[in-house]
Write a protein that holds these residues in place. Structure first.
Motif, PDB file in Angstrom:
ATOM      1  N   PRO A 172      46.102  39.858  34.156  1.00 44.29           N
ATOM      2  CA  PRO A 172      45.986  40.995  35.082  1.00 44.29           C
ATOM      3  C   PRO A 172      45.831  40.637  36.559  1.00 44.29           C
ATOM      4  O   PRO A 172      46.082  41.485  37.414  1.00 44.29           O
ATOM      5  N   GLY A 173      45.404  39.410  36.878  1.00 42.73           N
ATOM      6  CA  GLY A 173      45.297  39.019  38.290  1.00 42.73           C
ATOM      7  C   GLY A 173      44.071  39.540  39.012  1.00 42.73           C
ATOM      8  O   GLY A 173      43.890  39.258  40.197  1.00 42.73           O
ATOM      9  N   VAL A 174      43.242  40.307  38.320  1.00 46.61           N
ATOM     10  CA  VAL A 174      41.981  40.791  38.887  1.00 46.61           C
ATOM     11  C   VAL A 174      40.874  40.595  37.844  1.00 46.61           C
ATOM     12  O   VAL A 174      41.144  40.561  36.640  1.00 46.61           O
ATOM     13  N   LEU A 175      39.646  40.480  38.328  1.00 45.17           N
ATOM     14  CA  LEU A 175      38.505  40.227  37.452  1.00 45.17           C
ATOM     15  C   LEU A 175      38.372  41.324  36.394  1.00 45.17           C
ATOM     16  O   LEU A 175      38.469  42.508  36.709  1.00 45.17           O
ATOM     17  N   ALA A 223      44.931  28.806  36.644  1.00 46.42           N
ATOM     18  CA  ALA A 223      44.014  29.098  37.748  1.00 46.42           C
ATOM     19  C   ALA A 223      43.745  30.598  37.836  1.00 46.42           C
ATOM     20  O   ALA A 223      42.599  31.046  37.910  1.00 46.42           O
ATOM     21  N   MET A 224      44.828  31.364  37.799  1.00 47.14           N
ATOM     22  CA  MET A 224      44.724  32.816  37.905  1.00 47.14           C
ATOM     23  C   MET A 224      43.896  33.375  36.737  1.00 47.14           C
ATOM     24  O   MET A 224      43.041  34.242  36.924  1.00 47.14           O
ATOM     25  N   THR A 225      44.155  32.857  35.559  1.00 52.27           N
ATOM     26  CA  THR A 225      43.482  33.348  34.355  1.00 52.27           C
ATOM     27  C   THR A 225      41.977  33.087  34.406  1.00 52.27           C
ATOM     28  O   THR A 225      41.175  34.009  34.228  1.00 52.27           O
ATOM     29  N   THR A 236      44.831  32.891  52.440  1.00 50.07           N
ATOM     30  CA  THR A 236      45.856  31.950  51.981  1.00 50.07           C
ATOM     31  C   THR A 236      46.198  32.263  50.537  1.00 50.07           C
ATOM     32  O   THR A 236      45.322  32.235  49.672  1.00 50.07           O
ATOM     33  N   SER A 237      47.462  32.572  50.277  1.00 58.17           N
ATOM     34  CA  SER A 237      47.810  32.907  48.896  1.00 58.17           C
ATOM     35  C   SER A 237      47.894  31.631  48.065  1.00 58.17           C
ATOM     36  O   SER A 237      48.054  30.527  48.593  1.00 58.17           O
ATOM     37  N   GLY A 238      47.758  31.784  46.756  1.00 57.50           N
ATOM     38  CA  GLY A 238      47.803  30.624  45.865  1.00 57.50           C
ATOM     39  C   GLY A 238      46.527  29.806  45.894  1.00 57.50           C
ATOM     40  O   GLY A 238      46.554  28.607  45.604  1.00 57.50           O
ATOM     41  N   VAL A 239      45.413  30.425  46.218  1.00 61.14           N
ATOM     42  CA  VAL A 239      44.108  29.752  46.135  1.00 61.14           C
ATOM     43  C   VAL A 239      43.216  30.613  45.244  1.00 61.14           C
ATOM     44  O   VAL A 239      42.996  31.795  45.546  1.00 61.14           O
ATOM     45  N   TRP A 240      42.742  30.039  44.147  1.00 59.96           N
ATOM     46  CA  TRP A 240      41.938  30.791  43.173  1.00 59.96           C
ATOM     47  C   TRP A 240      40.584  30.115  43.011  1.00 59.96           C
ATOM     48  O   TRP A 240      40.506  28.887  42.944  1.00 59.96           O
ATOM     49  N   PHE A 241      39.536  30.921  42.916  1.00 60.79           N
ATOM     50  CA  PHE A 241      38.168  30.387  42.895  1.00 60.79           C
ATOM     51  C   PHE A 241      37.527  30.452  41.515  1.00 60.79           C
ATOM     52  O   PHE A 241      37.764  31.393  40.750  1.00 60.79           O
TER      53      PHE A 241
HETATM   54  C1  LIG Z   1      45.264  37.999  45.343  1.00 63.65           C
HETATM   55  O1  LIG Z   1      45.598  38.454  44.038  1.00 63.65           O
HETATM   56  C2  LIG Z   1      45.988  39.808  43.985  1.00 63.65           C
HETATM   57  C3  LIG Z   1      46.111  40.220  42.525  1.00 63.65           C
HETATM   58  O2  LIG Z   1      46.826  39.284  41.764  1.00 63.65           O
HETATM   59  C4  LIG Z   1      47.268  39.983  44.788  1.00 63.65           C
HETATM   60  O3  LIG Z   1      47.681  41.326  44.752  1.00 63.65           O
HETATM   61  C5  LIG Z   1      47.029  39.522  46.206  1.00 63.65           C
HETATM   62  O4  LIG Z   1      48.234  39.581  46.935  1.00 63.65           O
HETATM   63  C6  LIG Z   1      46.475  38.116  46.247  1.00 63.65           C
HETATM   64  N1  LIG Z   1      46.122  37.781  47.625  1.00 63.65           N
HETATM   65  C7  LIG Z   1      46.767  36.868  48.349  1.00 63.65           C
HETATM   66  C8  LIG Z   1      46.275  36.651  49.739  1.00 63.65           C
HETATM   67  O5  LIG Z   1      47.698  36.225  47.901  1.00 63.65           O
END
Ligand SMILES: *[C@@H]1O[C@H](CO)[C@@H](O)[C@H](O)[C@H]1NC(C)=O
Ligand SMILES: *[C@@H]1O[C@H](CO)[C@@H](O)[C@H](O)[C@H]1NC(C)=O
Ligand SMILES: *[C@@H]1O[C@H](CO)[C@@H](O)[C@H](O)[C@H]1NC(C)=O
Ligand SMILES: *[C@@H]1O[C@H](CO)[C@@H](O)[C@H](O)[C@H]1NC(C)=O
Length: 459
Positions: free
Chosen positions: A270-273, A311-313, A368-373
């Motif tokens: 889902p990409g969100v918590l 990472a996303m998961t 910055t996209s593509g950074v997951w915590f």
């Molecule tokens: C963070 O993840 C969300 C959901 O997957 C996405 O919509 C959003 O664009 C992402 N943020 C960045 C800065 O990439």
């Protein structure tokens, strides 16, 4: 609840414990055994008679029963004698190269902490010699071997930290009793009472799986499958009652609502918590769960894509279950083996950001996209999926404090950082000085999430 448990255990021996009732409201109270959330990474194995034709994606097998597609008809016409049945594939499910110890070593090398094998897929063929699947199991036809039992023993003796789990399909495409119950609009439970349930109890009692991964539930309601009755037994009285976890595919309407962890749909990410523990079951072959002989290399996901999914998961509270389809002769094709070994080499360096981690305040970076915590014991980890231009990374979701220390896993020294208008700017070392590749992990101690009130001004 705990008072009742104490009383029951004081009198254990004379009282049959019935902590969980066969209702979802009761079953949902069971705490998740801790090993599962800590494990994060599992291997899924789709192996069975469908590994013999190993052509087409799963839709091909869905269409076996009735609505035969042109591709299927052409394939069968061209390659098999007339009137060839699905059962006729089984003698070629030979497994002559099957070496379960080798598989256990490979799964261990991948860094996976659990394995889930298809004990029985929709075809109904059991990989163990089930009393309830006479003539249609791995001992009677095909390899003449208890494929499931041999994997369970290999994992338990060689890599005992890996939890052994089993997938099981409730429905069966060809079983006449299932088709009869279906024709009766599921008002009869002949198939459930004589096949599914006895088989599930046999499976759990014989092989003691730590995961029961149910599937093939969607044509009928949970009451048809007797799901809650089985689960109450599993959680109260089974030999794995303290360790077992189950997914959510226990009847129409149940996925994403009940179960130890939710799988919702295949490839769910889902990409969100998420508020409930969940699992992303996904495939190395983008188009199929079972092995496909005709898949070109480009049909397999790259290691970078796999690490992106991982990472996303985990940032969003999920586990990842990575599917491979072994061949009919018992091999795991080199391209899948390579992906698993690549994953293991990455986890060897970066595992502390993964195993036993928890989601952080933010899941991915705001700038910055593509950074997951992730986080663990007060340390925040940033999984960075692409190396930044000029070796400088700016994080919008992280703020330094007087006690901040930042390092990069696979690199010996601390990194320089400063607070800039947009966020926290971190100077990375030259990439050539860092162990590992594909994705990198910043280890950040003493950092905070920026005060959201300041955000409009600091941007
Ligand atoms: C963070 O993840 C969300 C959901 O997957 C996405 O919509 C959003 O664009 C992402 N943020 C960045 C800065 O990439
Ligand atoms: C295939 O099945 C059809 C219909 O059941 C039958 O008429 C035919 O003789 C069979 N062909 C062969 C080669 O067995
Ligand atoms: C399992 O993996 C670990 C870490 O890579 C390694 O040290 C160990 O030797 C492996 N065990 C087996 C049985 O392969
Ligand atoms: C399934 O549930 C029905 C109705 O509650 C019950 O009669 C039957 O015994 C159950 N079967 C099994 C195998 O648990």
């Amino acid at each position: 609840m705990s008072y009742v448990v104490v009383l029951l255990s004081l009198f254990s021996g004379c009282i049959v414990s019935a902590e969980y009732q066969p209702t979802w409201s009761s079953l949902d109270l069971r705490p998740l055994p801790s090993w599962y959330d800590e494990a994060k990474v599992g291997i899924f194995l789709h192996w069975g008679v469908f590994s013999v034709p190993s052509f087409g994606s799963e839709w091909f097998w869905d269409h076996w029963q009735g609505a035969k597609t042109k591709e299927y008809v052409d394939f069968m016409k061209k390659n098999y004698r007339p009137n060839f049945t699905y059962q006729d594939f089984a003698p070629d499910f030979t497994g002559e190269f099957y070496d379960p110890e080798e598989w256990a070593r490979l799964f261990n090398a991948s860094g996976a902490q659990y394995v889930v094998l298809t004990s029985k897929h929709h075809e109904g063929y059991t990989l163990w010699p089930s009393k309830y699947s006479w003539g249609w199991n791995a001992m009677d036809v095909g390899p003449n071997r208890d494929l499931l039992g041999d994997l369970a023993s290999a994992i338990r003796s060689h890599t005992p930290h890996i939890h052994f789990g089993l997938y099981h399909s409730l429905y069966e495409w060809f079983h006449p009793l299932y088709l009869m119950d279906k024709a009766n609009k599921f008002h009869t439970q002949t198939f459930v009472n004589s096949k599914t349930m006895p088989e599930l109890y046999e499976l759990v009692n014989s092989y003691k799986p730590d995961v029961v991964w149910s599937d093939g539930d969607w044509e009928a309601e949970d009451w048809y499958w007797n799901s809650t009755v089985f689960l109450a037994w599993l959680f109260n009285d089974s030999p794995v009652k303290d360790t077992v976890v189950v997914n959510d595919r226990w009847g129409r309407g149940i996925p994403c609502h009940h179960g130890s962890f939710y799988t919702c749909t295949d490839h769910y990410n889902p990409g969100v918590l998420q508020p409930h523990k969940w699992e992303n079951c996904m495939t190395l072959d983008k188009h199929s769960w079972g092995y496909r002989r005709n898949a070109p290399a480009t049909d397999y996901i790259s290691i970078h894509d796999l690490l992106t999914e991982l990472a996303m998961t985990i940032s969003c509270g999920g586990n990842i279950l990575i599917n491979t389809g072994p061949t009919r002769d018992g091999r795991i094709a080199p391209i899948m083996e390579e992906r698993l070994r690549q994953l293991g080499s990455w986890l060897g360096i970066n595992g502390e950001a993964v195993y036993k981690s928890q989601p952080w305040t933010h899941q991915n970076d705001s700038l910055t996209s593509g950074v997951w915590f992730t986080q663990q014991e007060g340390t925040v980890y940033a999984i960075v999926l692409s190396w930044p231009r000029g070796d400088v990374l700016v994080l919008g979701s992280v703020q330094a404090t007087p006690t901040t220390h930042i390092s990069l896993l696979g690199h010996p020294s601390d990194l320089q950082f400063k607070t800039v208008k947009k966020g926290l700017q971190v100077a990375l070392p030259p990439m050539s000085e860092v162990d590992g590749q594909w994705a990198w992990v910043l280890k950040m101690q003493g950092v905070e999430s920026p005060n959201t009130i300041d955000t409009p001004f600091s941007m």
